[in-house]
Design a protein around this motif. Structure first.
Motif, PDB file in Angstrom:
ATOM      1  N   UNK A  34       0.827  -1.200   0.000  1.00  0.00           N
ATOM      2  CA  UNK A  34       0.000   0.000   0.000  1.00  0.00           C
ATOM      3  C   UNK A  34       0.863   1.252   0.000  1.00  0.00           C
ATOM      4  N   UNK A  35       1.867   1.243  -0.896  1.00  0.00           N
ATOM      5  CA  UNK A  35       2.833   2.338  -0.972  1.00  0.00           C
ATOM      6  C   UNK A  35       2.621   3.144  -2.245  1.00  0.00           C
ATOM      7  N   UNK A  36       3.266   4.302  -2.280  1.00  0.00           N
ATOM      8  CA  UNK A  36       3.164   5.170  -3.450  1.00  0.00           C
ATOM      9  C   UNK A  36       4.140   4.781  -4.556  1.00  0.00           C
ATOM     10  N   UNK A  37       5.206   4.092  -4.196  1.00  0.00           N
ATOM     11  CA  UNK A  37       6.208   3.705  -5.186  1.00  0.00           C
ATOM     12  C   UNK A  37       6.953   2.476  -4.688  1.00  0.00           C
ATOM     13  N   UNK A  38       7.358   1.633  -5.631  1.00  0.00           N
ATOM     14  CA  UNK A  38       8.130   0.443  -5.308  1.00  0.00           C
ATOM     15  C   UNK A  38       9.450   0.443  -6.049  1.00  0.00           C
ATOM     16  N   UNK A  39      10.459  -0.188  -5.438  1.00  0.00           N
ATOM     17  CA  UNK A  39      11.802  -0.238  -6.024  1.00  0.00           C
ATOM     18  C   UNK A  39      12.421  -1.608  -5.760  1.00  0.00           C
ATOM     19  N   UNK A  40      13.184  -2.099  -6.748  1.00  0.00           N
ATOM     20  CA  UNK A  40      13.952  -3.331  -6.578  1.00  0.00           C
ATOM     21  C   UNK A  40      15.304  -3.149  -7.238  1.00  0.00           C
ATOM     22  N   UNK A  41      16.361  -3.651  -6.598  1.00  0.00           N
ATOM     23  CA  UNK A  41      17.702  -3.541  -7.155  1.00  0.00           C
ATOM     24  C   UNK A  41      17.860  -4.345  -8.424  1.00  0.00           C
ATOM     25  N   UNK A  42      18.598  -3.802  -9.375  1.00  0.00           N
ATOM     26  CA  UNK A  42      18.675  -4.424 -10.701  1.00  0.00           C
ATOM     27  C   UNK A  42      19.311  -5.810 -10.667  1.00  0.00           C
ATOM     28  N   UNK A  43      20.319  -6.039  -9.822  1.00  0.00           N
ATOM     29  CA  UNK A  43      20.958  -7.347  -9.819  1.00  0.00           C
ATOM     30  C   UNK A  43      20.273  -8.342  -8.885  1.00  0.00           C
ATOM     31  N   UNK A  44      19.185  -7.925  -8.225  1.00  0.00           N
ATOM     32  CA  UNK A  44      18.342  -8.914  -7.554  1.00  0.00           C
ATOM     33  C   UNK A  44      17.661  -9.791  -8.599  1.00  0.00           C
ATOM     34  N   UNK A  45      17.569  -9.265  -9.801  1.00  0.00           N
ATOM     35  CA  UNK A  45      16.957  -9.997 -10.907  1.00  0.00           C
ATOM     36  C   UNK A  45      18.026 -10.642 -11.768  1.00  0.00           C
ATOM     37  N   UNK A  46      17.664 -11.779 -12.374  1.00  0.00           N
ATOM     38  CA  UNK A  46      18.567 -12.428 -13.300  1.00  0.00           C
ATOM     39  C   UNK A  46      18.163 -12.187 -14.736  1.00  0.00           C
ATOM     40  N   UNK A  47      17.019 -12.718 -15.117  1.00  0.00           N
ATOM     41  CA  UNK A  47      16.567 -12.616 -16.497  1.00  0.00           C
ATOM     42  C   UNK A  47      15.102 -12.203 -16.520  1.00  0.00           C
TER      43      UNK A  47
END
Length: 461
Positions: free
Chosen positions: A333-346
């Motif tokens: 229930x936030x106004x914006x979300x963020x995730x680090x780029x290298x937390x993802x693989x493909x």
């Protein structure tokens, strides 16, 4: 394993421009070039991406056949991936087979990255095995137990009538190396090391290849030190771009074996580079593909093959990150979300997503954390997020966030949500140390990310 379904109250929109798709098929310039006298085929951050490893080998074979000039294959770190259960259970059999095949195609050099001892914590054992295959190894990482380098920082490879001088350096971010090995590693600050050593290591060389697994921030300080007409390949940041400096070229090659970079050394002393995607339907090396198929069959369990849900649509890596960031915001229930780029693989596929596939999309689990920020701060965070778009080299921060903001979000302050890794390392990701994060009860990264990928509607463009 239970999964949290995000709230539907908020519709989230994409913030950021399109990814660097146009750079994949073209080099830095369309201007006519002098003849090619030698080529480097470069890749970094492969991370045991077995869905494309045999396709990469076939692409390298085709590249070498296509031009009758000397070739060198350069791998700028992070061949292995501890998050890939097939890699772990098989001891990296596919990765080692790829390396054994690569040296048969062209002289092959590896610069050590922070994941190359994921499967074998003692880096000395990794280097010994690489050398046993005939791979040239370079690194400025020092064995803290002996005071000697795990490999020399420089080496040469045959390059027709000349020899290619190769220099390798690593990231000194010890917290990104396997925990069991950290007390065995002594790594100098990359830019300081290069400032003190690079001139001597490249003096009199023609031509020069610098392999930096230090990240783009350190690389910016190293670039001015290059002899004109050099090639510098960057890694660690999972970026994909090209940059020209005089007659020299600098490139990041992408990650997860989604692309590789071909660099041409020209008779006039210049270097040109172009990135090439590895398509999901590209030809595979039959020798390696047979091993991959057999290894998957032997090591994947029924739990690994279990279908967790249906992907709504195939997404690029960047759009996968933004979709997940949107899911974080909805769930918290936030106004914006963020995730680090290298937390993802493909990137996420359309259709069935198995547990094994999902672990290659979202590499790490963790807690979700929220903080209250001003609207001005949020605008600043979004300005530096989504760096998969074309931006000037001086604006690249290395570590970056994929971010999404809720449509219609308003008010003097905003609530943001991110992973505990990004909250802990907020200086690198958000550019500040002033954010006071608190944990979101009952929400974790992987379950919320999965719900975002299999349940939310398309992100508006």
């Amino acid at each position: 394993m239970s999964f949290v379904t995000p709230s539907r109250r908020r519709l989230l929109h994409l913030a950021g421009a399109a990814a660097l798709t146009s750079s994949l098929a073209s080099g830095l310039s369309a201007a006519p070039r002098s003849p090619v006298v030698g080529r480097v085929l470069a890749i970094a951050d492969m991370h045991s991406a077995y869905e494309r490893t045999a396709r990469l080998l076939a692409a390298f074979e085709a590249e070498v056949r296509s031009q009758p000039v000397p070739h060198v294959i350069a791998i700028d770190g992070d061949i292995f991936e501890h998050g890939n259960v097939v890699s772990v259970r098989s001891g990296g059999a596919v990765d080692w087979a790829f390396l054994a095949e690569a040296v048969r195609i062209a002289p092959t050099v590896v610069n050590l990255g922070n994941h190359d001892n994921d499967l074998t914590p003692d880096l000395a054992e990794v280097v010994g095995r690489l050398r046993g295959l005939g791979v040239i190894v370079v690194s400025n990482i020092v064995d803290a137990r002996t005071g000697a380098g795990y490999a020399p920082p420089t080496a040469t490879a045959p390059f027709g009538s000349r020899t290619l001088r190769i220099v390798g350096l690593a990231t000194n971010a010890l917290n990104t190396y396997p925990k069991a090995s950290r007390d065995q590693l002594s790594i100098p600050a990359p830019a300081e090391w290069a400032n003190a050593r690079l001139a001597d290591l490249t003096r009199g060389a023609d031509p020069v290849l610098v392999l930096s697994h230090a990240g783009v921030v350190a690389d910016r300080s190293i670039l001015p030190l290059l002899p004109d007409g050099s090639l510098m390949i960057g890694g660690h940041d999972h970026l994909l771009f090209q940059h020209r400096q005089g007659r020299s070229a600098y490139a990041h090659t992408g990650s997860w074996t989604n692309a590789y970079t071909a660099a041409d050394f020209h008779a006039d002393g210049s270097v040109s580079v172009a990135s090439h995607p590895i398509a999901a339907d590209a030809p595979s090396s039959s020798r390696l593909q047979a091993l991959i198929d057999a290894t998957l069959a032997e090591t994947l369990t029924d739990e690994d093959r279990a279908v967790l849900g249906q992907g709504v649509e195939a997404l690029s890596l960047g759009d996968t990150g933004r979709r997940i960031a949107a899911g974080f915001a909805q769930a918290a229930d936030a106004d914006a979300g963020f995730i680090g780029h290298t937390t993802l693989g493909t990137g996420a596929p359309a259709g069935p997503i198995t547990r094994y596939m999902f672990d290659s999309i979202v590499r790490f689990d963790g807690r979700l954390m929220t903080a209250e920020v001003s609207r001005g701060q949020l605008a600043g965070f979004m300005a530096r997020a989504n760096q998969d778009r074309p931006i000037p080299l001086e604006q690249r921060t290395g570590d970056f966030l994929y971010g999404a903001v809720a449509a219609g979000s308003q008010g003097a302050t905003a609530r943001i949500v991110t992973t505990d890794w990004c909250a802990t390392n907020q200086a690198e990701y958000f550019g500040t140390t002033s954010l006071a994060f608190t944990q979101v009860a009952d929400l974790k990264v992987k379950p919320v990310a999965l719900s975002a990928l299999i349940e939310t509607p398309s992100i508006p463009g």
